[in-house]
Design an enzyme around this catalytic site. Sequence first.
Site, mmCIF file in Angstrom:
data_model
loop_
_atom_site.group_PDB
_atom_site.id
_atom_site.type_symbol
_atom_site.label_atom_id
_atom_site.label_comp_id
_atom_site.label_asym_id
_atom_site.label_seq_id
_atom_site.Cartn_x
_atom_site.Cartn_y
_atom_site.Cartn_z
ATOM 1 N N GLU A 330 0.808 -1.226 0.000
ATOM 2 C CA GLU A 330 0.000 0.000 0.000
ATOM 3 C C GLU A 330 0.841 1.276 0.000
ATOM 4 O OE1 GLU A 330 -2.772 -0.622 3.204
ATOM 5 O OE2 GLU A 330 -3.858 -2.169 2.110
ATOM 6 N N GLU A 448 -5.112 -8.413 -1.647
ATOM 7 C CA GLU A 448 -5.618 -8.394 -0.270
ATOM 8 C C GLU A 448 -7.021 -7.822 -0.276
ATOM 9 O OE1 GLU A 448 -3.066 -6.654 2.837
ATOM 10 O OE2 GLU A 448 -4.862 -5.707 3.672
#
Length: 648
Positions: A330, A448
């Site tokens: 991220e 994810e």
Amino acid sequence: MKNSHSSTSSSACTHRLSPFIVAVLLLFHLGLALPTTVSDQRLTSSSRNRLDDPRLHPCDSLHHEKSRSLCTRFQRLHQNRHRSVSFPPPPPSSAELHEIDPRYGVEKRLVPSVKELNKIRALTNFNPNPISSISHPSLMVEYLESVLELGLLCLRSEITIRGETSIAETDDNFICATLDWWPNEKCDYNDCSWIESGILNMDLKSKVLSNAIKAFNSLRIRVGGSLEDQVVYGVGNAAQEDCPEFTKTSGLFGFSNGCLPQKRWDELNHLFNETGAKMTFGLNALYGRKQSQEDKVLWVGKWNPQNARELMEYTISKGYMIDSYELGNELCGSGISARVESEQYGKDMIELKNLVKELYPDTSRRPKVLGPGGFYDEKWFNTFLQVSGPDVVDGLTHHIYNLGAGVDRNLINNIQDPYYLNQIAQTYADVSRSIKDFGPWAGAWVGESGGAYNSGGKNVSHTFVDGFWYLDQLGMTSTFNHKVFCRQTLVGGNYGLLSKETFIPNPDYYGALLWHRLMGKKVLSTKHEGSPYLRAYSHCSRNHPGVTLLLINMSNSTYFDVSVENDFNLYPEQVAGSIQREEYHLTPKDGDILSDVVLLNGTPLKLTDSLDIPNLEPVLVDGSSSIRVVPDSFVFVVLKDFKAATCA
């Protein structure tokens, strides 16, 4: 050319109710016993707060005026309901046997016992035709009262599958689950859901955990998460006696840097080798960089691959198999706590690819390279693919948390709202377009996804209801040509496939396992024009002929009788539906969608005495009959004689 895969006469549930009621009343006065089952539609707790949503009753989709009128009456009754169905009391004593029960107008000896009712409720979960099997007149009255009082409907739905070509293709190991770095101190909304369930402290020797992974016969597991860019590897030449744990600080995500000890790396690999799991390992992409003085979220400088090299060299020396390496978590777009510019990240990805090529010269054993492992940002992703260039990135990974925060009051509603769930489809389409335009050598991965962020919904994400989101996302992503879908998590937080305390499977585990065993790589076009609360996805079956169909009924008050049509049959001499089909009906225990116990064809799924995953056995159904999908349920249907040219 259309070829029907089930009898249309058996699916006319919408239009047979009124004449059937008349027939029942006549037979009832004659004292005859008629067959069915009582529909156990008791509505539990806050899980039924969608009852006043008019979209639950798609009356406009009915073709006949009388049917639409009846549907509207049911809807009004449904909206005015203030109590759940009350079932008959236990049978009276022998002295009262010949008294008349005022509720049913029959002798009390004819009223079914609680035991009989419980049996009926269990049968209702998977009986393909409950109306046709009543054995007691009072039960028929109860059934009809349930229909009128709850507004239950039975709608026909014709599903069309195009089998001449596939529309997308997944990886063999499409189903994936994650393990995360969070320590015990990770808490969200005063709920600490990561105790003894992170990578560094969970019980890797648990027999239940091992058996749960083995059941997939190669489950893909991603080892990574928010703290992966704060992990150093104390292995091989970098081994150190002092390998610090994560501690609460003012650092990224509120924690200090942590360390992966060599012993723990050995234990992880032993578990994965023993169970046949495929590991994706997330590397620290901030190693060697510095925080910008002007922008505290931005990290600048080149990635230093030295610690990653030491990890890989030790891993190779031990013979550990790694399926893929992913760089960072991220850090793309605006980032979550930290970010890296797309141009620099693209150059770092080239560095990682060259390192993997150097250390793994045998292409048959060479791990794939993945990235960026974050939320999709079109400009950032496109630039990254352009900078990294051809044949560098094998998997373009992005993250999805489309249900909002774990404490969102609307979480349970969003999970069963098809209009809400549809919103994420644009992201899947955009990722696929970026790959088509700038990186056709890469495959799209959901790296994810836990549905609700910040560890999931405490009383929702590990229960049956979460399956409406999870299975629908599996179906949706596969149609957008995504190769892998990694569920956050296998263990940990409130959204684990396994209980974080005992490793006992939660309901979504069994949905994932059935998908893995039944749904093959090739994705087929699957359409119907009925209620949006019925979702349908089909793939070529895995490891055997035919097609497997997934049906998801998001309505809590509508049955669907489904017939399947082959839109283009190259084998017209073959009669579809000529052999028995396999059906796997998943329903919640006691009809409570917030239960963490799931029933397969009416039987609760629980570990065996030896702590093994139970056998998942189908019911065999006449291939010429329609597929009955009860409210709040999922059904996997294996159509072995469905002739799809692309599945041959």
